[in-house]
Enzyme design. Sequence first.
Site, PDB file in Angstrom:
ATOM      1  N   LYS A  82       4.040  -1.163  -5.102  1.00 46.18           N
ATOM      2  CA  LYS A  82       2.433  -2.048  -6.253  1.00 46.18           C
ATOM      3  C   LYS A  82       2.165  -1.491  -7.070  1.00 46.18           C
ATOM      4  O   LYS A  82       2.235   0.434  -6.580  1.00 46.18           O
ATOM      5  CB  LYS A  82       1.565  -2.465  -4.793  1.00 46.18           C
ATOM      6  CG  LYS A  82       1.812  -3.198  -4.471  1.00 46.18           C
ATOM      7  CD  LYS A  82       0.855  -2.999  -2.679  1.00 46.18           C
ATOM      8  CE  LYS A  82       0.935  -1.824  -2.143  1.00 46.18           C
ATOM      9  NZ  LYS A  82      -0.058  -1.435  -0.957  1.00 46.18           N
ATOM     10  N   THR A 142     -11.829  -1.234  -5.079  1.00 46.20           N
ATOM     11  CA  THR A 142     -10.115  -1.479  -4.337  1.00 46.20           C
ATOM     12  C   THR A 142      -9.850  -1.243  -2.985  1.00 46.20           C
ATOM     13  O   THR A 142      -8.553  -1.116  -2.673  1.00 46.20           O
ATOM     14  CB  THR A 142      -9.635  -1.132  -5.753  1.00 46.20           C
ATOM     15  OG1 THR A 142      -9.374   0.767  -5.552  1.00 46.20           O
ATOM     16  CG2 THR A 142      -9.235  -1.601  -6.939  1.00 46.20           C
ATOM     17  N   GLY A 178      -8.823  -1.580   0.328  1.00 49.79           N
ATOM     18  CA  GLY A 178      -8.788  -2.591   1.304  1.00 49.79           C
ATOM     19  C   GLY A 178      -7.826  -3.544   0.362  1.00 49.79           C
ATOM     20  O   GLY A 178      -7.336  -4.734   1.003  1.00 49.79           O
ATOM     21  N   THR A 179      -7.097  -2.938  -0.643  1.00 53.96           N
ATOM     22  CA  THR A 179      -6.495  -3.996  -1.647  1.00 53.96           C
ATOM     23  C   THR A 179      -4.867  -3.890  -1.247  1.00 53.96           C
ATOM     24  O   THR A 179      -4.712  -5.163  -1.066  1.00 53.96           O
ATOM     25  CB  THR A 179      -5.782  -3.588  -3.174  1.00 53.96           C
ATOM     26  OG1 THR A 179      -5.435  -2.645  -3.615  1.00 53.96           O
ATOM     27  CG2 THR A 179      -7.833  -3.622  -3.661  1.00 53.96           C
ATOM     28  N   GLY A 180      -4.788  -2.867  -0.436  1.00 55.72           N
ATOM     29  CA  GLY A 180      -2.869  -3.301  -0.382  1.00 55.72           C
ATOM     30  C   GLY A 180      -3.154  -3.609   1.967  1.00 55.72           C
ATOM     31  O   GLY A 180      -2.448  -4.796   1.438  1.00 55.72           O
ATOM     32  N   CYS A 181      -4.195  -3.523   2.129  1.00 54.50           N
ATOM     33  CA  CYS A 181      -4.318  -4.545   3.232  1.00 54.50           C
ATOM     34  C   CYS A 181      -4.314  -5.922   3.114  1.00 54.50           C
ATOM     35  O   CYS A 181      -4.002  -6.830   3.823  1.00 54.50           O
ATOM     36  CB  CYS A 181      -5.300  -3.830   3.763  1.00 54.50           C
ATOM     37  SG  CYS A 181      -5.726  -2.665   4.137  1.00 54.50           S
TER      38      CYS A 181
HETATM   39  N1  LIG Z   1      -7.573  -3.117 -10.654  1.00 57.02           N
HETATM   40  C1  LIG Z   1      -6.912  -3.043 -11.014  1.00 57.02           C
HETATM   41  N2  LIG Z   1      -7.060  -4.919 -10.737  1.00 57.02           N
HETATM   42  C2  LIG Z   1      -6.097  -5.738 -11.354  1.00 57.02           C
HETATM   43  N3  LIG Z   1      -5.058  -5.304  -9.809  1.00 57.02           N
HETATM   44  C3  LIG Z   1      -5.424  -4.340  -8.945  1.00 57.02           C
HETATM   45  C4  LIG Z   1      -6.070  -3.244  -9.305  1.00 57.02           C
HETATM   46  N4  LIG Z   1      -6.053  -2.615  -8.453  1.00 57.02           N
HETATM   47  C5  LIG Z   1      -5.439  -3.039  -7.440  1.00 57.02           C
HETATM   48  N5  LIG Z   1      -4.302  -3.823  -8.130  1.00 57.02           N
HETATM   49  C6  LIG Z   1      -3.600  -4.369  -7.448  1.00 57.02           C
HETATM   50  O1  LIG Z   1      -3.769  -4.630  -6.019  1.00 57.02           O
HETATM   51  C7  LIG Z   1      -2.429  -5.431  -5.205  1.00 57.02           C
HETATM   52  C8  LIG Z   1      -2.608  -3.753  -4.347  1.00 57.02           C
HETATM   53  O2  LIG Z   1      -2.281  -2.828  -5.076  1.00 57.02           O
HETATM   54  P1  LIG Z   1      -3.056  -1.659  -4.645  1.00 57.02           P
HETATM   55  O3  LIG Z   1      -1.365  -0.152  -5.145  1.00 57.02           O
HETATM   56  O4  LIG Z   1      -4.291  -0.809  -4.904  1.00 57.02           O
HETATM   57  O5  LIG Z   1      -2.396  -0.596  -2.742  1.00 57.02           O
HETATM   58  P2  LIG Z   1      -2.893   0.175  -2.220  1.00 57.02           P
HETATM   59  O6  LIG Z   1      -3.410   1.260  -2.662  1.00 57.02           O
HETATM   60  O7  LIG Z   1      -1.934   0.286  -0.855  1.00 57.02           O
HETATM   61  O8  LIG Z   1      -4.897  -0.295  -1.385  1.00 57.02           O
HETATM   62  P3  LIG Z   1      -5.590   0.354  -0.690  1.00 57.02           P
HETATM   63  O9  LIG Z   1      -4.385   1.696   0.201  1.00 57.02           O
HETATM   64  O10 LIG Z   1      -7.027   0.400  -0.828  1.00 57.02           O
HETATM   65  O11 LIG Z   1      -5.723  -0.820   1.159  1.00 57.02           O
HETATM   66  C9  LIG Z   1      -1.535  -4.695  -5.902  1.00 57.02           C
HETATM   67  O12 LIG Z   1      -0.759  -6.100  -5.989  1.00 57.02           O
HETATM   68  C10 LIG Z   1      -2.388  -3.919  -7.550  1.00 57.02           C
HETATM   69  O13 LIG Z   1      -1.745  -4.930  -8.426  1.00 57.02           O
HETATM   70  C1  LIG Z   2      -7.568   1.119   8.553  1.00 57.21           C
HETATM   71  C2  LIG Z   2      -7.090   1.526   7.345  1.00 57.21           C
HETATM   72  N1  LIG Z   2      -6.396   0.684   7.278  1.00 57.21           N
HETATM   73  C3  LIG Z   2      -5.898   1.029   5.831  1.00 57.21           C
HETATM   74  C4  LIG Z   2      -6.785   1.514   5.011  1.00 57.21           C
HETATM   75  C5  LIG Z   2      -5.806   1.593   3.792  1.00 57.21           C
HETATM   76  O1  LIG Z   2      -6.698   0.776   2.154  1.00 57.21           O
HETATM   77  C6  LIG Z   2      -7.958   1.753   5.728  1.00 57.21           C
HETATM   78  N2  LIG Z   2      -8.768   2.239   4.538  1.00 57.21           N
HETATM   79  N3  LIG Z   2      -8.256   1.971   6.853  1.00 57.21           N
END
Ligand SMILES: Nc1ncnc2c1ncn2[C@@H]1O[C@H](COP(=O)(O)OP(=O)(O)OP(=O)(O)O)[C@@H](O)[C@H]1O
Ligand SMILES: Cc1ncc(CO)c(N)n1
Length: 274
Positions: free
Chosen positions: A173, A205, A207-210
């Site tokens: 990502k 952002t 929780g975007t990954g979750c």
């Molecule tokens: N500012 C943004 N605008 C558009 N898309 C974004 C933005 N930030 C993240 N994304 C998208 O959100 C999704 C999750 O990616 P990200 O790299 O943020 O995950 P993450 O770091 O694991 O998230 P978290 O740890 O907060 O749950 C991907 O599709 C990424 O491209």
């Molecule tokens: C419990 C939990 N899982 C995943 C993340 C990553 O965003 C968070 N902040 N907290």
Amino acid sequence: MKKLLTIAGSDCSGGAGIQADLKTFSAYGVFGMSVIVSVVAENTARVISIQNITPEVISDQIDAIYEDIGTDAVKIGMLSDHECMEAVGYKLKQYRPKHIVIDPVMYAKNGSPLMQQDAVGTLIRDILPFADVLTPNIPEAERITGITIESIHDMEEAAKRIADQGVRHVLVKGGHSLGDEATDILYDGQQMYYFTEKRIDTLNTHGTGCTYSSAIAAGLALTDNLHEAVKQAKAYVTTAIRHSLHIGSGPGPTHHFYDLYQHGLQRSDPTKQI
Ligand SMILES: Nc1ncnc2c1ncn2[C@@H]1O[C@H](COP(=O)(O)OP(=O)(O)OP(=O)(O)O)[C@@H](O)[C@H]1O
Ligand SMILES: Cc1ncc(CO)c(N)n1
């Protein structure tokens, strides 16, 4: 009705973890279930404490799901130490669920660690082989591979190295990269596929990954097609970020309103050839 399970940590502030996963499942119209691996006292700004659930109770929760309801897809999130990983790995081997999406959570958006530093070897050895798709962000892909990622080319190299460790599909990502676009790269061991959206100018952002990995799991249960599931999930997470909330003093959470899934589907196609 499709049945979705998240095996992850609880974020009491509601933006990430189990809470984000269940909100995503509801927006997709599937039935959500949860196995809680850790209770995290956290908010947008910081992690205060982490209480891991015992391996026995993690195992009992998984047994409770599979002796009764079963699943159509599983999302795995935060697994904070060796014991949690071993308990989950053992049960995945026993039940062999269809469609496993693994988000190898290591840090929260505010930088706080969520996985013990020395557990990465166990994660790679005991958990990653179960993934139908693994969704590392850039810092996680760097940690798993040992390479520094500064470009799309580096993301591709990391995806290849992770696939070489036996992961069927790797989705690196690009949320943490710089630039006008948020591009994610899917590698299936042969070809790279690119999913791109305009970067949204927001700090919110958390929780975007979750959200993304849960949406992919729900999409896999609904369509049985990984490319379609990632395409829909990319539209979903982008819409959730566009509607993210400026609450708390750190990175605010994505927002899941009830028809967000349909709303996301009406958006343009995020698949792009680079
Ligand atoms: N500012 C943004 N605008 C558009 N898309 C974004 C933005 N930030 C993240 N994304 C998208 O959100 C999704 C999750 O990616 P990200 O790299 O943020 O995950 P993450 O770091 O694991 O998230 P978290 O740890 O907060 O749950 C991907 O599709 C990424 O491209
Ligand atoms: C419990 C939990 N899982 C995943 C993340 C990553 O965003 C968070 N902040 N907290």
